[in-house]
Design a protein around this motif. Structure first.
Motif, PDB file in Angstrom:
ATOM      1  N   ILE A   1      69.330  60.080 -53.344  1.00 34.01           N
ATOM      2  CA  ILE A   1      69.158  60.489 -54.739  1.00 34.01           C
ATOM      3  C   ILE A   1      67.839  61.247 -54.818  1.00 34.01           C
ATOM      4  O   ILE A   1      66.777  60.699 -54.527  1.00 34.01           O
ATOM      5  N   LYS A   2      67.963  62.529 -55.167  1.00 34.39           N
ATOM      6  CA  LYS A   2      66.756  63.345 -55.336  1.00 34.39           C
ATOM      7  C   LYS A   2      66.588  63.624 -56.816  1.00 34.39           C
ATOM      8  O   LYS A   2      67.528  64.055 -57.477  1.00 34.39           O
ATOM      9  N   VAL A   3      65.394  63.355 -57.322  1.00 32.50           N
ATOM     10  CA  VAL A   3      65.155  63.657 -58.730  1.00 32.50           C
ATOM     11  C   VAL A   3      64.041  64.685 -58.842  1.00 32.50           C
ATOM     12  O   VAL A   3      63.075  64.677 -58.088  1.00 32.50           O
ATOM     13  N   LYS A   4      64.228  65.575 -59.791  1.00 28.80           N
ATOM     14  CA  LYS A   4      63.224  66.601 -60.055  1.00 28.80           C
ATOM     15  C   LYS A   4      62.111  65.984 -60.890  1.00 28.80           C
ATOM     16  O   LYS A   4      62.391  65.232 -61.848  1.00 28.80           O
ATOM     17  N   ILE A   5      60.884  66.316 -60.551  1.00 34.52           N
ATOM     18  CA  ILE A   5      59.746  65.833 -61.339  1.00 34.52           C
ATOM     19  C   ILE A   5      58.860  67.010 -61.745  1.00 34.52           C
ATOM     20  O   ILE A   5      58.952  68.104 -61.160  1.00 34.52           O
TER      21      ILE A   5
ATOM     22  N   ALA B   1      61.645  62.647 -54.504  1.00 31.89           N
ATOM     23  CA  ALA B   1      61.290  63.460 -55.667  1.00 31.89           C
ATOM     24  C   ALA B   1      61.012  64.885 -55.210  1.00 31.89           C
ATOM     25  O   ALA B   1      60.449  65.103 -54.136  1.00 31.89           O
ATOM     26  N   ASP B   2      61.423  65.846 -56.031  1.00 29.56           N
ATOM     27  CA  ASP B   2      61.174  67.267 -55.748  1.00 29.56           C
ATOM     28  C   ASP B   2      60.373  67.861 -56.905  1.00 29.56           C
ATOM     29  O   ASP B   2      60.842  67.884 -58.045  1.00 29.56           O
ATOM     30  N   ALA B   3      59.168  68.362 -56.591  1.00 34.01           N
ATOM     31  CA  ALA B   3      58.266  68.856 -57.642  1.00 34.01           C
ATOM     32  C   ALA B   3      58.343  70.368 -57.827  1.00 34.01           C
ATOM     33  O   ALA B   3      57.753  70.892 -58.783  1.00 34.01           O
ATOM     34  N   ASN B   4      59.012  71.076 -56.924  1.00 40.50           N
ATOM     35  CA  ASN B   4      59.063  72.545 -57.008  1.00 40.50           C
ATOM     36  C   ASN B   4      57.686  73.138 -57.331  1.00 40.50           C
ATOM     37  O   ASN B   4      57.541  73.946 -58.248  1.00 40.50           O
ATOM     38  N   SER B   5      56.682  72.676 -56.583  1.00 42.24           N
ATOM     39  CA  SER B   5      55.336  73.296 -56.639  1.00 42.24           C
ATOM     40  C   SER B   5      54.577  73.049 -57.943  1.00 42.24           C
ATOM     41  O   SER B   5      53.679  73.819 -58.273  1.00 42.24           O
TER      42      SER B   5
ATOM     43  N   ILE C   1      58.400  63.350 -50.567  1.00 43.26           N
ATOM     44  CA  ILE C   1      58.147  64.151 -51.760  1.00 43.26           C
ATOM     45  C   ILE C   1      58.260  65.612 -51.332  1.00 43.26           C
ATOM     46  O   ILE C   1      57.660  66.030 -50.340  1.00 43.26           O
ATOM     47  N   GLU C   2      59.115  66.352 -52.062  1.00 45.31           N
ATOM     48  CA  GLU C   2      59.439  67.724 -51.671  1.00 45.31           C
ATOM     49  C   GLU C   2      58.553  68.712 -52.430  1.00 45.31           C
ATOM     50  O   GLU C   2      58.454  68.656 -53.659  1.00 45.31           O
ATOM     51  N   GLN C   3      57.935  69.607 -51.679  1.00 43.94           N
ATOM     52  CA  GLN C   3      57.155  70.739 -52.199  1.00 43.94           C
ATOM     53  C   GLN C   3      56.311  70.357 -53.425  1.00 43.94           C
ATOM     54  O   GLN C   3      56.479  70.941 -54.504  1.00 43.94           O
TER      55      GLN C   3
ATOM     56  N   LEU D   1      58.737  70.188 -46.909  1.00 46.52           N
ATOM     57  CA  LEU D   1      58.534  71.536 -47.443  1.00 46.52           C
ATOM     58  C   LEU D   1      59.869  72.227 -47.686  1.00 46.52           C
ATOM     59  O   LEU D   1      60.802  72.127 -46.894  1.00 46.52           O
ATOM     60  N   ASP D   2      59.926  72.929 -48.814  1.00 46.60           N
ATOM     61  CA  ASP D   2      61.078  73.748 -49.194  1.00 46.60           C
ATOM     62  C   ASP D   2      60.553  75.184 -49.336  1.00 46.60           C
ATOM     63  O   ASP D   2      60.574  75.972 -48.366  1.00 46.60           O
ATOM     64  N   GLU D   3      60.001  75.534 -50.507  1.00 46.04           N
ATOM     65  CA  GLU D   3      59.576  76.904 -50.815  1.00 46.04           C
ATOM     66  C   GLU D   3      58.647  77.529 -49.766  1.00 46.04           C
ATOM     67  O   GLU D   3      58.673  78.751 -49.590  1.00 46.04           O
ATOM     68  N   SER D   4      57.816  76.736 -49.103  1.00 42.86           N
ATOM     69  CA  SER D   4      56.814  77.305 -48.179  1.00 42.86           C
ATOM     70  C   SER D   4      57.394  77.816 -46.860  1.00 42.86           C
ATOM     71  O   SER D   4      56.697  78.506 -46.117  1.00 42.86           O
TER      72      SER D   4
ATOM     73  N   ILE E   1      61.566  68.948 -43.028  1.00 41.17           N
ATOM     74  CA  ILE E   1      61.795  70.287 -43.591  1.00 41.17           C
ATOM     75  C   ILE E   1      63.191  70.358 -44.209  1.00 41.17           C
ATOM     76  O   ILE E   1      64.177  69.883 -43.631  1.00 41.17           O
ATOM     77  N   ASN E   2      63.225  70.941 -45.409  1.00 41.44           N
ATOM     78  CA  ASN E   2      64.466  71.262 -46.104  1.00 41.44           C
ATOM     79  C   ASN E   2      64.845  72.684 -45.677  1.00 41.44           C
ATOM     80  O   ASN E   2      64.069  73.617 -45.884  1.00 41.44           O
ATOM     81  N   ILE E   3      65.995  72.831 -45.036  1.00 45.82           N
ATOM     82  CA  ILE E   3      66.446  74.164 -44.614  1.00 45.82           C
ATOM     83  C   ILE E   3      67.466  74.682 -45.626  1.00 45.82           C
ATOM     84  O   ILE E   3      68.478  74.025 -45.894  1.00 45.82           O
ATOM     85  N   LYS E   4      67.164  75.850 -46.201  1.00 48.75           N
ATOM     86  CA  LYS E   4      68.131  76.551 -47.046  1.00 48.75           C
ATOM     87  C   LYS E   4      68.425  77.877 -46.366  1.00 48.75           C
ATOM     88  O   LYS E   4      67.503  78.646 -46.093  1.00 48.75           O
ATOM     89  N   ILE E   5      69.695  78.151 -46.141  1.00 50.79           N
ATOM     90  CA  ILE E   5      70.084  79.352 -45.403  1.00 50.79           C
ATOM     91  C   ILE E   5      69.547  80.604 -46.099  1.00 50.79           C
ATOM     92  O   ILE E   5      68.995  81.497 -45.455  1.00 50.79           O
TER      93      ILE E   5
HETATM   94 MG   LIG Z   1      63.337  71.942 -53.543  1.00 51.52          MG
END
Ligand SMILES: [Mg+2]
Ligand SMILES: O=C(O)CCC(=O)c1ccccc1C(=O)O
Length: 375
Positions: free
Chosen positions: A161-165, A189-193, A214-216, A239-242, A261-265
């Motif tokens: 379960i990932k929640v945005k913060i 938790a994912d903070a999106n910077s 904790i993501e990004q 890390l996601d965005e970085s 690391i979160n890999i997004k194609i």
């Molecule tokens: Mg993210």
């Protein structure tokens, strides 16, 4: 591979419910479906993962269309592609625009696998016939509404379960989830910077909840402060965005900026680069998982194939179609095979058919490009 034409279709697919992050609030996914045809009439599919507005990264659906039309499709037509890995090599002189590059590259991978009669997952070297998946929950108007969603997705068996913060919606929702569902729930938790090191006290509070990661938390273009932060907290930083490339991954690992690391194609410019990141992380004992950009079934299928690689040891964000859409554009729709588990399709390429009537229902614009070199 003898690529004869490329078709771009722009779609706006309404989300079942709005998805809010610290960056943006989305009510539909505006994307480009690309079809690449070879001389035998086989077709490979790809999907743009950029959002409509440049808040997650600098790209948008419009810039992806522009880059495809003006530079990437002409480059693809201009070169002899023997293998999908050649595509990113041809695109390399063009800086950035990773999501645009990945859109076309993903379609070429699908076409290549269909020409060979093999599944994308097996061609990439994947060994799993099913994958564990989690779900990413947006910022909800109230903590109670968030708890309701967590309850629903836990009942569906999602394995993470990932929640945005964001500042002001961080410690209280995480505490509420722990209080209600206990310390065993695989929670992150994912903070999106949304934070800086000035907010260290809040991040240290979050550090008390035994989060998987904790993501990004810090700036989208940072690796140095993330390394400082990682030395201050127990919770692994993801890390996601970085991370835009295998080189970025190597540097982040060397600096100690993350443990996951979160890999997004799309973010890394294609499947070939995503696989390189996977391989580097595997060598360095950094686990990875597959992130998402609210893809339709086409992008979702690429994500499923990638996740079959062995170092994808943490459940990703690739949830079932019905978590996003009333109606997906692929058949069969992506469904949970068992609680929290997706079955990897065995058919050639991405292993899903496209529902053309559904595509046409949400179509807003379309254009075909022909390769004049192939007669
Ligand atoms: Mg993210
Ligand atoms: O379910 C998904 O596709 C993941 C959703 C998600 O978390 C996300 C969606 C849009 C933009 C950024 C992110 C993110 O991972 O940061």
């Amino acid at each position: 591979m003898n690529i004869q034409s490329v078709e771009l279709k722009r779609l706006a697919l309404p989300l079942k419910s709005a998805f809010e992050t610290s960056l943006d609030r989305m009510t539909s996914k505006d994307f480009i479906l690309v079809s690449v045809y070879d001389k035998d009439g086989l077709v490979g599919y790809g999907e743009s993962t950029a959002l409509a507005s440049p808040y997650y990264n600098e790209e948008t659906t419009d810039t992806v269309w522009y880059m495809l039309e003006k530079f990437l499709i002409p480059l693809l037509f201009d070169s002899d592609i023997q293998h999908p890995d050649d595509v990113l090599k041809r695109f390399a002189p063009i800086r950035g625009n990773n999501m645009a590059k990945a859109t076309l590259e993903g379609a070429v991978w699908d076409l290549y696998c269909k020409e060979k009669g093999v599944s994308l997952a097996s061609r990439l070297g994947g060994q799993k016939d099913m994958i564990d998946v989690g779900v990413s929950i947006g910022i909800e108007p109230t903590v109670d509404l968030l708890l309701g969603k967590v309850d629903q997705y836990l009942n569906e068996g999602y394995k993470k379960i990932k929640v945005k913060i964001k500042p002001g919606f961080d410690v209280s929702p995480i505490r509420a989830i722990r209080d209600r569902f206990g310390s065993d729930v695989p929670l992150m938790a994912d903070a999106n910077s949304a934070y800086t090191l000035k907010k260290l006290p809040i991040i240290k509070e979050l550090d008390q909840f035994g989060l998987m990661m904790i993501e990004q938390p810090l700036a989208h273009d940072d690796m140095i402060d993330h390394a400082k932060l990682q030395r201050e907290i127990q919770t692994p930083i993801c890390l996601d965005e970085s991370i835009h490339s295998a080189e970025d991954a190597r540097k982040a690992i060397e600096l100690g900026s993350c443990q996951i690391i979160n890999i997004k194609i799309g973010r890394v410019g294609g499947i070939s680069e995503a696989k390189k990141i996977h391989d580097i992380c595997k060598k360095k004992n950094i686990p990875v998982w597959c992130g998402g950009m609210l893809e339709s079934g086409v992008g979702r299928a690429h994500n499923i194939a990638l996740t079959t690689l062995p170092n994808f040891t943490i459940p990703g964000d690739t949830s079932a179609s019905n978590r996003y859409w009333e109606e997906d554009i692929v058949s069969p729709e992506v469904t949970l095979w068992k609680p929290g588990i997706l079955k990897v399709p065995e058919g050639p390429g991405i292993g899903y058919e496209i529902k053309q009537d559904t595509v046409n229902k949400y179509l807003t614009h379309k254009k075909v490009y022909r390769n004049e070199r192939v007669k």
